[in-house]
Scaffold this active site. Sequence first.
Site, PDB file in Angstrom:
ATOM      1  N   CYS A   2       0.476  -2.057 -17.594  1.00  0.00           N
ATOM      2  CA  CYS A   2      -0.522  -1.530 -16.673  1.00  0.00           C
ATOM      3  C   CYS A   2      -1.426  -0.552 -17.401  1.00  0.00           C
ATOM      4  O   CYS A   2      -1.306  -0.340 -18.607  1.00  0.00           O
ATOM      5  CB  CYS A   2       0.160  -0.808 -15.539  1.00  0.00           C
ATOM      6  SG  CYS A   2       0.667   0.827 -16.008  1.00  0.00           S
TER       7      CYS A   2
HETATM    8  N1  GLU Z   1       7.285   0.292 -12.906  1.00  0.00           N
HETATM    9  C1  GLU Z   1       6.115   0.584 -12.154  1.00  0.00           C
HETATM   10  C2  GLU Z   1       5.944  -0.376 -10.990  1.00  0.00           C
HETATM   11  O1  GLU Z   1       6.542  -1.425 -10.947  1.00  0.00           O
HETATM   12  C3  GLU Z   1       4.870   0.621 -13.020  1.00  0.00           C
HETATM   13  C4  GLU Z   1       4.582  -0.710 -13.608  1.00  0.00           C
HETATM   14  C5  GLU Z   1       3.383  -0.639 -14.524  1.00  0.00           C
HETATM   15  O2  GLU Z   1       3.531  -0.097 -15.651  1.00  0.00           O
HETATM   16  O3  GLU Z   1       2.331  -1.138 -14.059  1.00  0.00           O
HETATM   17  O4  GLU Z   1       5.173  -0.080 -10.098  1.00  0.00           O
END
Ligand code: GLU
Length: 227
Positions: A2
């Site tokens: 992300c």
């Molecule tokens: N673990 C978080 C989620 O699932 C962040 C994922 C990401 O790095 O976009 O919302």
Amino acid sequence: MCGIFAYLNFNVSRERRYILEVLFNGLRRLEYRGYDSAGISIDSSIYSGSDLNRQIFTPPLVFRQEGNIESLVKSVYQDVDATDLNLEESFSIHAGIAHTRWATHGEPAPRNSHPQTSDAGNEFLVVHNGVVTNYEVLKETLVRHGFTFESETDTEVIPKLAKFVFDKANEEGDQSVTFSQVVIEVMRHLEGAYALIFKSRHYPNELIACKRGSPLLLGVKVSCMCF
Ligand code: GLU
């Protein structure tokens, strides 16, 4: 992977429309990393009472959408129209945060998109890149303390933990607890790899960014006036 992005204008007047476009463009630049949903948080209007030193800060606004950035942009401007939000309102200081999500915990959906929040009043908001590996035990503890969860993300424990730390400090009479002290205490409890940006209604005009493992870049643009 992300992307997290924030924009803080300090002592330079910017209209809400400009701030929104900076946040959207920041997200567009992170698009190459891949994502399934996106979101932003900006301030709602700031009401100054008769005493200008005592401004009343209303809860920050949060917009979250599944899908691409242009769906987020469209839905934000639809909400702006529906709520008559003033795009020309100027802020001499404003802290905005933004996120593109690649789901690791919880399906792509608005409730699982970021910013994730501490409560209905958006006292603490967080955008997160990475994974909190001990989120289950943190969640159990926070539920025991009365917190209710809306998402299936690992991230949601982070803003709720920040509210827990902040409330506890205040209950114990420490009303001078700083935003960075709250975040440092939260970090002590998190395991995993992450980069985070925090925004809080209790600390208007401030952002805290922190990281463990994940990359994070800070840019500062200074304009100087020479006489
Ligand atoms: N673990 C978080 C989620 O699932 C962040 C994922 C990401 O790095 O976009 O919302």
